[in-house]
Scaffold this active site. Structure first.
Site, PDB file in Angstrom:
ATOM      1  CE  LYS A  33      -3.881   2.197   2.324  1.00 44.60           C
ATOM      2  NZ  LYS A  33      -3.281   3.522   2.274  1.00 44.60           N
ATOM      3  NE  ARG A  54      -9.666   8.038  -6.280  1.00 45.77           N
ATOM      4  CZ  ARG A  54      -9.810   7.073  -5.410  1.00 45.77           C
ATOM      5  NH1 ARG A  54      -8.796   6.287  -5.144  1.00 45.77           N
ATOM      6  NH2 ARG A  54     -10.946   6.865  -4.802  1.00 45.77           N
ATOM      7  CD  GLU A  92      -0.651   5.918  -4.062  1.00 40.05           C
ATOM      8  OE1 GLU A  92      -0.758   6.544  -2.997  1.00 40.05           O
ATOM      9  OE2 GLU A  92      -1.597   5.308  -4.587  1.00 40.05           O
ATOM     10  CE  LYS A 210      -8.006  -4.390  -6.517  1.00 35.65           C
ATOM     11  NZ  LYS A 210      -7.902  -3.466  -7.650  1.00 35.65           N
ATOM     12  CB  CYS A 328     -19.348  27.951  24.549  1.00 33.52           C
ATOM     13  SG  CYS A 328     -18.482  28.134  22.972  1.00 33.52           S
ATOM     14  CB  CYS A 331     -20.193  32.173  22.041  1.00 36.66           C
ATOM     15  SG  CYS A 331     -21.188  30.731  22.481  1.00 36.66           S
ATOM     16  CB  CYS A 346     -21.348  25.476  22.296  1.00 32.63           C
ATOM     17  SG  CYS A 346     -21.972  27.149  22.095  1.00 32.63           S
ATOM     18  CB  CYS A 352     -21.295  29.681  18.990  1.00 33.89           C
ATOM     19  SG  CYS A 352     -19.629  29.108  19.361  1.00 33.89           S
TER      20      CYS A 352
END
Length: 591
Positions: A33, A54, A92, A210, A328, A331, A346, A352
């Site tokens: 991989k 991709r 790749e 695979k 929070c 805020c 929150c 916020c």
């Protein structure tokens, strides 16, 4: 992904059961991989015409000019055969370890900044505007699959035949790709690659298995974009020691408060890490993590840095126990913990500023409206400057206001405005996902778009209709109803539409049939008058779920000739069977 041998065993057992073979008879192709950048190469009549990253799996970035500078990518396919009308090769792009070390050595001699890891340098190299910079970097391409091909291409009966065809066309395939048999073969390949990992010429973060037999691959099919016949087996994440300098509490788009450890920067798997998630108060308590602790850090799944545990034996003095705030930190609103959840939230909503910024960033993100140039930093700047206060304000931005801000010259302001204008032509599933409805991710947004066809129909949906949509349960349905019951949210949607946001409506996807919609079917065996994929497509068009295995949740099993273990399981569980004659009646009723 699987992360251990038990999960690997479950993977092979599932496949064996579904294809009705013994697990030790299954033949796989095992491959490294690669830790690089995934690219698709498109050839027409044997000539390379396009190279694309991709991206989000649907839309990538065109990097053709840069791709053409990579020495081992054939510009014209080598083959004694007639060139194929069309092939798309997935592979790749990597920087080999020796080449990466040479580049960093040159950087060091010049007194320049060293590159963090080969993957990031490879990614940066193929996205260069000037292809001569790409050409100066010794990039290498390894092919690993054919993802599209015209009828004149003979890919053979096995995946190993496909790899040989790619070799014949002139592509590099890693020598480490091997055919292995059964769970034991996979496990021993994994151990072998783990031992070789440091001596390989390129970086890998695991291996990929695979199923080799193409017929069996087709039988197993895909879930979303992931093949059910393949799996990645990741290496255990590297763990590195560091010290917690502070614990900060961040507020996310849904109001979730997340404690984040600020740590002494360390290199974990080739990436410099200075922040690591602690998830929630329960995790902090369980791991006994305190500011000043020596801790073990890893990148979970080799991506998100997290604290594994603290090392309390290394404490030289008493350290204070960390507690999450009851208000929070952004805020000052109260925080609330829902029953059965470990997360604090929150309750300030769009009041916020942290939630507002996160909601706008999510709206502009790649899988949503995909507005290039409207990332986290830009959103922060625009909200702080008062240019964006709600989602529709994105489409009200003007050049004269933008160029007054730091980082926005006339060209960058125009680029952003062009990207915003372009994003107005979207799709229904992107629009739904962009709204940030709690529990509605990319896949659910697609299912909702298919089921309702328009935002108006979705807004008017009742709970019963929502529950008929594939994979939408009580929690998600309630979340959607709550979202659309808020007048503010409907106003935001109306404003977006008035500002020119459009999408093509999806027709004939909200079809209903009382015996099909919301029901789960399994199809087994072969049929005289129907292809299995056509039966599946018709049932899904009417909102059914077509599963690959029989369980207590299955409503009907459609049985053809040569039905095997699935029929036995259906009989064992007492599930209703539909034979071909009854199937004809059912499909005829789905006009």
């Amino acid at each position: 992904h699987v992360f251990n041998h038990d999960e690997l065993h479950q993977f092979t057992q599932r496949i064996a059961k579904e294809v009705n073979l013994a697990a030790n008879e299954l033949e796989f192709v095992a491959s490294p991989k690669y830790d690089g950048v995934a690219i698709s190469l498109i050839y027409e009549n044997g000539v390379l015409v396009r190279g694309v990253t991709r991206g989000d799996g649907y839309v990538g970035e065109d990097v053709t000019n840069n791709i053409k500078t990579i020495r081992n990518i054939p510009l014209i396919l080598n083959s004694d055969l007639l060139p194929p009308e069309l092939i798309e090769v997935r592979g790749e792009i990597l920087l080999l370890s020796a080449d990466f070390d040479k580049i960093n050595q040159i950087q060091s001699e010049r007194g320049g900044k060293l590159y963090a890891n080969p993957r990031n340098l490879a990614a940066g190299s193929i996205r260069q505007l000037d292809s001569s910079i790409t050409a100066s970097r010794p990039l290498t391409f390894y092919a690993y699959a054919l993802t599209r091909y015209s009828p004149d291409v003979n890919v053979g009966q096995k995946f190993s035949d496909e790899l040989q065809l790619l070799r014949d066309y002139g592509f590099s395939i890693a020598d480490e790709c091997k055919i292995v048999i059964g769970n034991d073969g996979l496990a021993s390949y994994f151990e072998s690659m783990q031992l070789q990992r440091k001596s390989l010429p390129f970086g890998i973060d695991g291996v990929v298995y695979k199923l080799n037999e193409r017929k069996l691959q087709e039988q197993l099919g895909f879930v979303a974009r992931a093949p059910r016949f393949a799996v990645a087996h990741k290496f255990p994440a590297e763990e590195v020691e560091s010290i917690i300098l502070n614990i900060e509490v961040q507020v996310g788009r849904t109001g979730a408060l997340t404690p984040v450890a600020k740590i002494n920067p360390v290199n974990v798997g080739g990436v410099m890490v200075s922040n690591a998630t602690l998830h929630n108060q329960d995790e902090i308590n369980r791991k006994d993590v305190r500011i000043g602790d020596v801790v073990l850090v890893r990148r979970a799944g080799d991506v998100i840095p997290e604290i594994v545990r603290s090392l309390p034996e290394r404490r030289t003095n008493e350290l204070a126990i960390f507690m999450m705030p009851d208000k929070c930190p952004v805020c000052g609103s109260h925080v609330h913990q829902e029953e059965g959840e470990a997360i604090l939230r929150c309750v300030g909503g769009l009041y916020c500023i942290a939630q507002k910024k996160q909601a706008i960033t999510h709206f502009a993100s790649k899988l949503a409206f995909n507005i290039d140039g409207l990332g986290e930093k830009s959103v922060e700047q625009l909200v702080d400057a008062g240019l964006i206060d709600s989602l529709p304000d994105i489409f009200r931005l003007k050049e004269e206001r933008l160029i007054q801000l730091e980082r926005f010259a006339s060209k960058s302001a125009q680029n952003l405005l062009n990207a915003i204008e372009q994003s107005k032509q979207t799709t229904l599933n992107r629009f739904i996902y962009a709204l940030g409805i709690r529990h509605v991710g990319e896949a659910s947004a697609k299912d909702l778009a298919k089921a309702f066809g328009s935002l108006e129909m979705l807004r008017q949906a009742n709970k019963e209709q929502l529950l008929q949509v594939r994979d939408i349960g009580e929690i998600v349905a309630n979340s959607i109803l709550d979202f659309f019951s808020e007048e503010h949210n409907n106003q935001v949607i109306d404003e977006l539409l008035a500002l020119g946001v459009t999408y093509p409506e999806i027709v004939a996807q909200n079809l209903y049939h009382e015996d099909v919609t919301g029901k789960t079917f399994v199809i087994t065996g072969s049929f005289i008058n129907y292809k299995r994929e056509d039966i599946k497509a018709k049932l899904e068009e009417y909102g059914a779920k077509v599963a690959s295995s029989v369980s207590k949740k299955t409503n009907y099993v459609i049985v053809g000739s040569d039905a095997g273990s699935k029929l036995d399981k259906a009989n064992e569980l007492g599930i209703s069977l539909i034979e071909e004659e009854q199937l004809t009646v059912l499909l005829t009723s789905l006009a």
